[in-house]
Motif scaffolding. Structure first.
Motif, PDB file in Angstrom:
ATOM      1  N   PRO A   1    -121.554   6.843  61.173  1.00 36.32           N
ATOM      2  CA  PRO A   1    -121.732   6.810  59.724  1.00 36.32           C
ATOM      3  C   PRO A   1    -120.910   7.872  58.987  1.00 36.32           C
ATOM      4  CG  PRO A   1    -123.624   7.835  60.752  1.00 36.32           C
ATOM      5  CD  PRO A   1    -122.753   7.314  61.863  1.00 36.32           C
ATOM      6  N   ASN A   2    -120.419   8.873  59.706  1.00 34.28           N
ATOM      7  CA  ASN A   2    -119.643   9.949  59.084  1.00 34.28           C
ATOM      8  C   ASN A   2    -118.142   9.806  59.306  1.00 34.28           C
ATOM      9  OD1 ASN A   2    -121.967  11.336  58.160  1.00 34.28           O
ATOM     10  ND2 ASN A   2    -122.276  12.128  60.216  1.00 34.28           N
ATOM     11  N   GLU A   3    -117.740   8.724  59.954  1.00 34.28           N
ATOM     12  CA  GLU A   3    -116.329   8.503  60.285  1.00 34.28           C
ATOM     13  C   GLU A   3    -115.740   9.696  61.038  1.00 34.28           C
ATOM     14  OE1 GLU A   3    -114.400   7.410  56.625  1.00 34.28           O
ATOM     15  OE2 GLU A   3    -115.468   5.517  56.520  1.00 34.28           O
ATOM     16  N   ALA A   4    -116.545  10.236  61.961  1.00 28.75           N
ATOM     17  CA  ALA A   4    -116.126  11.399  62.742  1.00 28.75           C
ATOM     18  C   ALA A   4    -115.362  10.998  64.000  1.00 28.75           C
ATOM     19  CB  ALA A   4    -117.356  12.222  63.140  1.00 28.75           C
ATOM     20  N   ILE A   5    -115.401   9.725  64.353  1.00 29.45           N
ATOM     21  CA  ILE A   5    -114.763   9.265  65.591  1.00 29.45           C
ATOM     22  C   ILE A   5    -113.458   8.551  65.260  1.00 29.45           C
ATOM     23  CG2 ILE A   5    -115.013   7.810  67.630  1.00 29.45           C
ATOM     24  CD1 ILE A   5    -118.061   8.181  67.355  1.00 29.45           C
ATOM     25  N   SER A   6    -112.413   8.948  65.968  1.00 27.53           N
ATOM     26  CA  SER A   6    -111.109   8.306  65.789  1.00 27.53           C
ATOM     27  C   SER A   6    -110.386   8.274  67.129  1.00 27.53           C
ATOM     28  CB  SER A   6    -110.262   9.055  64.757  1.00 27.53           C
ATOM     29  OG  SER A   6    -110.009  10.373  65.200  1.00 27.53           O
ATOM     30  N   MET A   7    -109.367   7.455  67.194  1.00 24.16           N
ATOM     31  CA  MET A   7    -108.586   7.358  68.427  1.00 24.16           C
ATOM     32  C   MET A   7    -107.683   8.572  68.535  1.00 24.16           C
ATOM     33  SD  MET A   7    -108.277   5.732  71.059  1.00 24.16           S
ATOM     34  CE  MET A   7    -107.307   5.072  72.355  1.00 24.16           C
ATOM     35  N   GLY A   8    -107.751   9.258  69.670  1.00 15.98           N
ATOM     36  CA  GLY A   8    -106.878  10.390  69.939  1.00 15.98           C
ATOM     37  C   GLY A   8    -105.646   9.911  70.688  1.00 15.98           C
ATOM     38  N   PRO A   9    -104.884  10.837  71.266  1.00 10.17           N
ATOM     39  CA  PRO A   9    -103.679  10.454  71.999  1.00 10.17           C
ATOM     40  C   PRO A   9    -103.954   9.495  73.165  1.00 10.17           C
ATOM     41  CG  PRO A   9    -103.726  12.819  71.644  1.00 10.17           C
ATOM     42  CD  PRO A   9    -105.046  12.285  71.199  1.00 10.17           C
ATOM     43  N   GLU A  10    -105.098   9.684  73.854  1.00  9.46           N
ATOM     44  CA  GLU A  10    -105.401   8.827  75.003  1.00  9.46           C
ATOM     45  C   GLU A  10    -106.791   8.198  74.936  1.00  9.46           C
ATOM     46  OE1 GLU A  10    -104.580  10.682  78.746  1.00  9.46           O
ATOM     47  OE2 GLU A  10    -102.782  11.648  77.970  1.00  9.46           O
ATOM     48  N   ILE A  11    -107.754   8.924  74.378  1.00 10.15           N
ATOM     49  CA  ILE A  11    -109.125   8.430  74.277  1.00 10.15           C
ATOM     50  C   ILE A  11    -109.649   8.750  72.883  1.00 10.15           C
ATOM     51  CG2 ILE A  11    -109.640   8.659  76.751  1.00 10.15           C
ATOM     52  CD1 ILE A  11    -111.103  11.302  76.062  1.00 10.15           C
ATOM     53  N   TYR A  12    -110.829   8.210  72.579  1.00  9.22           N
ATOM     54  CA  TYR A  12    -111.456   8.518  71.302  1.00  9.22           C
ATOM     55  C   TYR A  12    -111.841   9.991  71.257  1.00  9.22           C
ATOM     56  CZ  TYR A  12    -111.540   3.745  69.733  1.00  9.22           C
ATOM     57  OH  TYR A  12    -111.152   2.508  69.295  1.00  9.22           O
ATOM     58  N   GLN A  13    -111.911  10.521  70.056  1.00  6.80           N
ATOM     59  CA  GLN A  13    -112.291  11.924  69.859  1.00  6.80           C
ATOM     60  C   GLN A  13    -113.248  12.015  68.683  1.00  6.80           C
ATOM     61  OE1 GLN A  13    -108.429  13.654  69.373  1.00  6.80           O
ATOM     62  NE2 GLN A  13    -108.230  13.015  67.254  1.00  6.80           N
ATOM     63  N   ILE A  14    -114.023  13.089  68.668  1.00  2.00           N
ATOM     64  CA  ILE A  14    -114.993  13.317  67.602  1.00  2.00           C
ATOM     65  C   ILE A  14    -114.606  14.582  66.856  1.00  2.00           C
ATOM     66  CG2 ILE A  14    -117.406  13.831  67.059  1.00  2.00           C
ATOM     67  CD1 ILE A  14    -118.206  12.176  69.497  1.00  2.00           C
ATOM     68  N   ASP A  15    -114.511  14.472  65.534  1.00  4.31           N
ATOM     69  CA  ASP A  15    -114.226  15.621  64.675  1.00  4.31           C
ATOM     70  C   ASP A  15    -115.527  16.406  64.510  1.00  4.31           C
ATOM     71  OD1 ASP A  15    -113.809  17.430  62.608  1.00  4.31           O
ATOM     72  OD2 ASP A  15    -112.825  15.974  61.302  1.00  4.31           O
ATOM     73  N   PRO A  16    -115.621  17.616  65.064  1.00  7.07           N
ATOM     74  CA  PRO A  16    -116.876  18.375  64.990  1.00  7.07           C
ATOM     75  C   PRO A  16    -117.259  18.780  63.568  1.00  7.07           C
ATOM     76  CG  PRO A  16    -115.123  19.754  65.857  1.00  7.07           C
ATOM     77  CD  PRO A  16    -114.577  18.351  65.766  1.00  7.07           C
ATOM     78  N   HIS A  17    -116.310  18.746  62.660  1.00  8.32           N
ATOM     79  CA  HIS A  17    -116.606  19.092  61.269  1.00  8.32           C
ATOM     80  C   HIS A  17    -117.239  17.925  60.513  1.00  8.32           C
ATOM     81  CE1 HIS A  17    -114.550  22.823  61.949  1.00  8.32           C
ATOM     82  NE2 HIS A  17    -113.501  22.167  62.388  1.00  8.32           N
ATOM     83  N   ARG A  18    -117.193  16.740  61.095  1.00  8.88           N
ATOM     84  CA  ARG A  18    -117.787  15.558  60.480  1.00  8.88           C
ATOM     85  C   ARG A  18    -119.009  15.044  61.246  1.00  8.88           C
ATOM     86  NH1 ARG A  18    -115.184  13.666  56.304  1.00  8.88           N
ATOM     87  NH2 ARG A  18    -116.349  11.718  56.362  1.00  8.88           N
ATOM     88  N   CYS A  19    -119.146  15.441  62.502  1.00  9.46           N
ATOM     89  CA  CYS A  19    -120.242  14.935  63.336  1.00  9.46           C
ATOM     90  C   CYS A  19    -121.554  15.646  62.996  1.00  9.46           C
ATOM     91  CB  CYS A  19    -119.921  15.125  64.821  1.00  9.46           C
ATOM     92  SG  CYS A  19    -121.258  14.581  65.905  1.00  9.46           S
ATOM     93  N   THR A  20    -122.573  14.851  62.669  1.00  9.34           N
ATOM     94  CA  THR A  20    -123.914  15.391  62.433  1.00  9.34           C
ATOM     95  C   THR A  20    -124.906  14.884  63.476  1.00  9.34           C
ATOM     96  OG1 THR A  20    -124.560  13.560  60.989  1.00  9.34           O
ATOM     97  CG2 THR A  20    -123.545  15.497  59.926  1.00  9.34           C
ATOM     98  N   GLU A  21    -124.393  14.297  64.557  1.00 12.67           N
ATOM     99  CA  GLU A  21    -125.243  13.655  65.563  1.00 12.67           C
ATOM    100  C   GLU A  21    -126.130  12.604  64.912  1.00 12.67           C
ATOM    101  OE1 GLU A  21    -127.209  16.155  68.429  1.00 12.67           O
ATOM    102  OE2 GLU A  21    -125.711  17.717  68.140  1.00 12.67           O
ATOM    103  N   CYS A  22    -125.661  12.036  63.827  1.00 14.59           N
ATOM    104  CA  CYS A  22    -126.353  11.018  63.031  1.00 14.59           C
ATOM    105  C   CYS A  22    -127.591  11.559  62.317  1.00 14.59           C
ATOM    106  CB  CYS A  22    -126.686   9.775  63.855  1.00 14.59           C
ATOM    107  SG  CYS A  22    -125.229   8.813  64.307  1.00 14.59           S
ATOM    108  N   VAL A  23    -127.794  12.875  62.322  1.00 14.61           N
ATOM    109  CA  VAL A  23    -128.903  13.473  61.583  1.00 14.61           C
ATOM    110  C   VAL A  23    -128.715  13.121  60.110  1.00 14.61           C
ATOM    111  CG1 VAL A  23    -129.892  15.670  60.800  1.00 14.61           C
ATOM    112  CG2 VAL A  23    -129.330  15.332  63.216  1.00 14.61           C
ATOM    113  N   GLY A  24    -129.790  12.654  59.490  1.00 12.11           N
ATOM    114  CA  GLY A  24    -129.743  12.217  58.101  1.00 12.11           C
ATOM    115  C   GLY A  24    -129.505  10.719  57.971  1.00 12.11           C
ATOM    116  N   HIS A  25    -128.946  10.113  59.010  1.00 11.56           N
ATOM    117  CA  HIS A  25    -128.676   8.679  59.003  1.00 11.56           C
ATOM    118  C   HIS A  25    -129.617   7.916  59.933  1.00 11.56           C
ATOM    119  CE1 HIS A  25    -124.877   8.959  56.760  1.00 11.56           C
ATOM    120  NE2 HIS A  25    -124.576   9.999  57.512  1.00 11.56           N
ATOM    121  N   PHE A  26    -129.726   8.387  61.170  1.00 11.46           N
ATOM    122  CA  PHE A  26    -130.496   7.704  62.211  1.00 11.46           C
ATOM    123  C   PHE A  26    -131.289   8.726  63.019  1.00 11.46           C
ATOM    124  CE2 PHE A  26    -126.595   5.192  61.591  1.00 11.46           C
ATOM    125  CZ  PHE A  26    -127.146   3.962  61.249  1.00 11.46           C
TER     126      PHE A  26
END
Length: 98
Positions: free
Chosen positions: A20-45
């Motif tokens: 829900p925070n659009e924290a996940i994107s494709m990296g050079p080889e695998i998906y990556q999570i932007d720690p500045h956007r990741c809330t572990e879905c707290v507030g959403h789920f």
């Protein structure tokens, strides 16, 4: 705490659209999570959606980005521009010093 995707990721494309925070994107080889956007879905789920859906269980907590639930709620409010859901309270008391 933010989450992170390990090199066990199989690039199944399940996690990215569920964040829900659009924290996940494709990296050079695998998906990556932007720690500045990741809330572990707290507030959403109640549970992190990426962790729930990952077929290879490659999304643990990122030990380099330790955050309390209250800090994650503040991040949620900053990212969404909305107050935290009323069922979740944000404490204004600072955490105890270790």
């Amino acid at each position: 705490m933010a989450l992170w995707i390990t090199d066990e990721c199989i690039n199944c494309d399940v996690c990215e659209p569920e964040c829900p925070n659009e924290a996940i994107s494709m990296g050079p080889e695998i998906y990556q999570i932007d720690p500045h956007r990741c809330t572990e879905c707290v507030g959403h789920f109640d549970e992190p959606q990426c962790v729930q859906l990952c077929p290879v269980a490659c999304i643990p907590v990122n030990p380099e980005h330790v955050e309390t639930r209250d800090q994650l709620l503040v991040k949620y409010e900053r990212l969404t521009g909305r107050p935290a859901p009323s069922s979740v309270s944000v404490s204004t008391t600072p955490p105890p010093l270790a």
